[in-house]
Design a protein around this motif. Structure first.
Motif, PDB file in Angstrom:
ATOM      1  N   CYS A  27       0.834  -1.206   0.000  1.00  0.00           N
ATOM      2  CA  CYS A  27       0.000   0.000   0.000  1.00  0.00           C
ATOM      3  C   CYS A  27       0.868   1.255   0.000  1.00  0.00           C
ATOM      4  O   CYS A  27       1.910   1.286   0.636  1.00  0.00           O
ATOM      5  CB  CYS A  27      -0.914   0.017   1.229  1.00  0.00           C
ATOM      6  N   PRO A  28       0.402   2.303  -0.674  1.00  0.00           N
ATOM      7  CA  PRO A  28       1.181   3.557  -0.666  1.00  0.00           C
ATOM      8  C   PRO A  28       0.969   4.322   0.639  1.00  0.00           C
ATOM      9  O   PRO A  28      -0.150   4.489   1.108  1.00  0.00           O
ATOM     10  CB  PRO A  28       0.602   4.330  -1.848  1.00  0.00           C
TER      11      PRO A  28
ATOM     12  N   LEU B 248       3.049   7.306   1.239  1.00  0.00           N
ATOM     13  CA  LEU B 248       3.474   8.679   1.005  1.00  0.00           C
ATOM     14  C   LEU B 248       3.577   8.904  -0.495  1.00  0.00           C
ATOM     15  O   LEU B 248       4.098   8.051  -1.220  1.00  0.00           O
ATOM     16  CB  LEU B 248       4.834   8.909   1.672  1.00  0.00           C
ATOM     17  N   LYS B 249       3.052  10.035  -0.961  1.00  0.00           N
ATOM     18  CA  LYS B 249       3.188  10.389  -2.378  1.00  0.00           C
ATOM     19  C   LYS B 249       4.288  11.428  -2.511  1.00  0.00           C
ATOM     20  O   LYS B 249       4.210  12.510  -1.939  1.00  0.00           O
ATOM     21  CB  LYS B 249       1.893  10.950  -2.920  1.00  0.00           C
TER      22      LYS B 249
ATOM     23  N   ASN C 117       4.501   6.842  -5.542  1.00  0.00           N
ATOM     24  CA  ASN C 117       4.053   6.421  -4.216  1.00  0.00           C
ATOM     25  C   ASN C 117       5.112   5.574  -3.528  1.00  0.00           C
ATOM     26  O   ASN C 117       5.757   4.738  -4.157  1.00  0.00           O
ATOM     27  CB  ASN C 117       2.751   5.618  -4.334  1.00  0.00           C
TER      28      ASN C 117
ATOM     29  N   ASN D 108       5.907   2.921  -0.285  1.00  0.00           N
ATOM     30  CA  ASN D 108       5.359   2.086   0.782  1.00  0.00           C
ATOM     31  C   ASN D 108       6.113   2.402   2.075  1.00  0.00           C
ATOM     32  O   ASN D 108       6.943   3.298   2.121  1.00  0.00           O
ATOM     33  CB  ASN D 108       5.446   0.602   0.413  1.00  0.00           C
TER      34      ASN D 108
ATOM     35  N   THR E  12       9.419   4.751   2.856  1.00  0.00           N
ATOM     36  CA  THR E  12       9.203   5.949   3.658  1.00  0.00           C
ATOM     37  C   THR E  12      10.237   6.051   4.768  1.00  0.00           C
ATOM     38  O   THR E  12      10.905   7.065   4.917  1.00  0.00           O
ATOM     39  CB  THR E  12       7.784   5.949   4.248  1.00  0.00           C
TER      40      THR E  12
ATOM     41  N   HIS F 141       2.325  14.108   0.248  1.00  0.00           N
ATOM     42  CA  HIS F 141       0.985  13.819   0.740  1.00  0.00           C
ATOM     43  C   HIS F 141       0.947  12.424   1.362  1.00  0.00           C
ATOM     44  O   HIS F 141       1.500  11.469   0.810  1.00  0.00           O
ATOM     45  CB  HIS F 141      -0.031  13.886  -0.394  1.00  0.00           C
ATOM     46  N   LEU F 142       0.277  12.317   2.503  1.00  0.00           N
ATOM     47  CA  LEU F 142       0.038  11.016   3.114  1.00  0.00           C
ATOM     48  C   LEU F 142      -1.027  10.290   2.303  1.00  0.00           C
ATOM     49  O   LEU F 142      -1.983  10.891   1.840  1.00  0.00           O
ATOM     50  CB  LEU F 142      -0.413  11.187   4.566  1.00  0.00           C
ATOM     51  N   LYS F 143      -0.875   8.986   2.139  1.00  0.00           N
ATOM     52  CA  LYS F 143      -1.784   8.209   1.303  1.00  0.00           C
ATOM     53  C   LYS F 143      -2.609   7.241   2.153  1.00  0.00           C
ATOM     54  O   LYS F 143      -2.470   7.175   3.368  1.00  0.00           O
ATOM     55  CB  LYS F 143      -0.994   7.431   0.250  1.00  0.00           C
ATOM     56  N   TRP F 144      -3.419   6.436   1.496  1.00  0.00           N
ATOM     57  CA  TRP F 144      -4.391   5.576   2.151  1.00  0.00           C
ATOM     58  C   TRP F 144      -3.776   4.319   2.773  1.00  0.00           C
ATOM     59  O   TRP F 144      -4.481   3.567   3.463  1.00  0.00           O
ATOM     60  CB  TRP F 144      -5.479   5.177   1.167  1.00  0.00           C
TER      61      TRP F 144
END
Length: 130
Positions: free
Chosen positions: A21-22, A24-25, A31, A33, A37, A104-107
């Motif tokens: 899952c991502p 951080l963009k 993206n 993982n 990060t 940007h923080l991701k889902w």
């Protein structure tokens, strides 16, 4: 008492979210993982998940409960650490504002917390009947 299906489901969701899952963009790169990060956060998360698997196989419910709460605190601190690192990286208000607008923080964080919450909720105390 340990609900085994929910415990395994939470562990699997949390483990797969750290890799697939991502979180951080990053512009121009894409993206990231959790491994990309921050390596320390990734290692701590996978280490705690491996302890959960160990305590699950050894049927140590009290240790499993303690480690699942520790994983919840660890993930909350990791999220706050990444958030504050994005917003206060250089210590200069203008540059930090520009950096916060581009990263940007991701889902992936939501998926990780869902897996951790399922793991925490899979353990409940048994009331003793006298």
């Amino acid at each position: 008492m340990l609900n085994k299906i929910y415990a395994l489901l939470g562990i699997v969701i949390a483990a797969f979210s750290t890799v697939f899952c991502p979180f951080l963009k990053v512009p121009l790169i894409g993206n990231w993982n959790l491994y990309q990060t921050d390596l320390i956060l990734f290692g701590g998360t996978i280490g705690l998940l491996s302890l959960l698997v160990l305590f699950f196989t050894l049927r140590k419910v009290s240790w499993f409960r303690l480690t699942s709460y520790l994983l919840l605190v660890w993930c909350a601190v990791a999220f706050l650490g990444v958030y504050f690192k994005i917003n206060n990286y250089f210590g200069m208000k203008f540059v930090d504002g520009m950096l916060a607008k581009t990263l940007h923080l991701k889902w992936g964080w939501i998926v990780l917390f869902i897996g951790v919450f399922i793991t925490v909720l899979s353990v409940k105390k048994v009331k003793e009947i006298n």
